[in-house]
Design a protein around this motif. Structure first.
Motif, short mmCIF file in Angstrom:
data_model
loop_
_atom_site.label_atom_id
_atom_site.label_comp_id
_atom_site.label_asym_id
_atom_site.label_seq_id
_atom_site.Cartn_x
_atom_site.Cartn_y
_atom_site.Cartn_z
N LEU A 59 0.83 -1.21 0.00
CA LEU A 59 0.00 0.00 0.00
C LEU A 59 0.87 1.26 0.00
N SER A 117 0.71 3.98 -3.25
CA SER A 117 -0.17 5.11 -2.97
C SER A 117 0.62 6.41 -2.78
N THR A 142 -3.57 -0.33 10.43
CA THR A 142 -4.48 -0.27 9.29
C THR A 142 -5.93 -0.05 9.70
N LYS A 179 -7.51 5.85 8.47
CA LYS A 179 -8.40 6.00 7.32
C LYS A 179 -7.63 6.04 6.00
N LYS A 215 -7.01 2.50 4.92
CA LYS A 215 -8.27 1.88 4.51
C LYS A 215 -8.74 2.40 3.15
N GLU A 216 -8.60 3.70 2.92
CA GLU A 216 -8.99 4.28 1.63
C GLU A 216 -8.10 3.75 0.50
N THR A 217 -6.80 3.65 0.76
CA THR A 217 -5.87 3.13 -0.26
C THR A 217 -6.18 1.68 -0.57
N PHE A 218 -6.50 0.90 0.48
CA PHE A 218 -6.82 -0.52 0.27
C PHE A 218 -8.07 -0.69 -0.59
N HIS A 219 -9.10 0.12 -0.34
CA HIS A 219 -10.32 0.03 -1.12
C HIS A 219 -10.09 0.46 -2.57
N LYS A 220 -9.15 1.34 -2.81
CA LYS A 220 -8.84 1.78 -4.17
C LYS A 220 -8.18 0.68 -4.99
N LYS A 267 -8.19 -2.58 -4.14
CA LYS A 267 -8.83 -3.88 -3.91
C LYS A 267 -9.31 -4.53 -5.21
N PRO A 268 -9.90 -3.79 -6.17
CA PRO A 268 -10.32 -4.43 -7.42
C PRO A 268 -9.16 -4.98 -8.24
#
Length: 304
Positions: free
Chosen positions: A44, A48, A287, A291, A294-299, A301-302
């Motif tokens: 991450l 990022s 983690t 936040k 968490k925001e980077t992970f959701h970005k 994740k796909p």
């Protein structure tokens, strides 16, 4: 003088022999989760742009420490639990201790630098960006790893001058300093002196820096007029404070208090905390409470 022993046996947890089919899968799950969590933090950070700050750089270095530590300790521990013991050469035992010492020393120093980073961010925010430059962060990390290596080198050179005569059994789950010295028939007084000196420099000096930094941080936070402001300021350092408390709590009890006053099982449990559990807990704390991570992970994740 040639050593009388060339191999040793780690006993691990002989009292848990009947529970090994529960203990082994639990350790395996913890090991896989530790590797995944710390690798995730490093990935991450590398992908990022929002995480390119001194705080996250040092968190990544902490993850590297935890990865090296858990890779050094847990595979041997898994083998020990599964087979009721683990045989290794004396050289391999000293090599495992070398990795352990380097990573633990580096983590102590790293946590003190992280506390200074939080001190600057909260107590001197206007000068934070001019002081905590990327060059300073990289230089600090290099010095930390170098000092960890030098501490290990001091111990290993002293160990290589010892004569090992046995017994060839260590009642522990990894090769720590005190159990290794108990295998020697040589005078270890010089090595004990080195332990006190390096322990003060690498364990207690960073701890003092951390305590002083947080005293100033708390004083500064208490001066903030609004509750919201105080909560926001404290949230930026709360994760680090939790990690420091867990890490130093176990380490100081294990190494700074006389080992004769501890039962062997208590010493092993403390060792489990800072070699197995803390490397697992660190990425969870950083983690889940952050936040940006968490925001980077959701970005990404796909893309995983």
């Amino acid at each position: 003088m040639a050593n009388n022993i060339t191999s040793i046996i780690l006993l691990g947890f002989p009292n848990l022999e009947n529970l090994k089919f529960l203990f082994f899968p639990l350790l395996l799950i913890i090991y896989c989760a530790t590797l995944s969590g710390n690798l995730l933090i490093m990935v991450l950070y590398s992908v990022s742009k929002t995480l390119q700050s001194p705080m996250y750089f040092f968190i990544t270095q902490l993850s590297l420490c935890d990865l090296l530590l858990t890779t050094d300790i847990v595979p041997v521990l898994l083998h020990t639990v599964l087979y009721g013991g683990s045989a290794m050469t004396l050289i391999s035992c000293i090599f495992q201790f070398s990795f352990f010492t380097t990573t633990e020393s580096s983590e102590c120093l790293l946590l003190s630098v992280m506390s200074y980073d939080r001190y600057l961010a909260i107590c001197n925010p206007l000068r934070y960006n001019t002081i905590m430059t990327h060059t300073l962060c990289v230089t600090s990390a290099n010095i930390i790893w170098l000092m960890g290596f030098l501490v290990m080198l001091v111990y290993v050179i002293s160990m290589c001058n010892l004569y090992f005569c046995g017994p060839h059994i260590i009642d522990h789950f990894y090769c720590d300093l005190e159990p290794i010295m108990q295998l020697s028939c040589s005078d270890t007084s010089m090595l004990h002196t080195q332990i006190i000196i390096t322990g003060s420099l690498v364990l207690m000096s960073p701890f003092i820096i951390i305590v002083v930094s947080y005293v100033y941080i708390v004083i500064t936070i208490l001066k903030i007029p609004s509750n919201t402001g105080r909560q926001k300021a404290f949230s930026t350092c709360s994760s680090h404070l939790i990690v420091v408390s867990l890490f130093y709590g176990a380490l100081i009890i294990a190494y700074m208090f006389p080992t004769k006053g501890q039962s062997l099982i208590a010493n092993k449990v403390l060792s489990l905390i800072y070699t197995v559990l803390i490397p697992l807990v660190n990425p969870i704390i950083y983690t889940l409470r952050n936040k940006d991570f968490k925001e980077t992970f959701h970005k990404i994740k796909p893309l995983i």
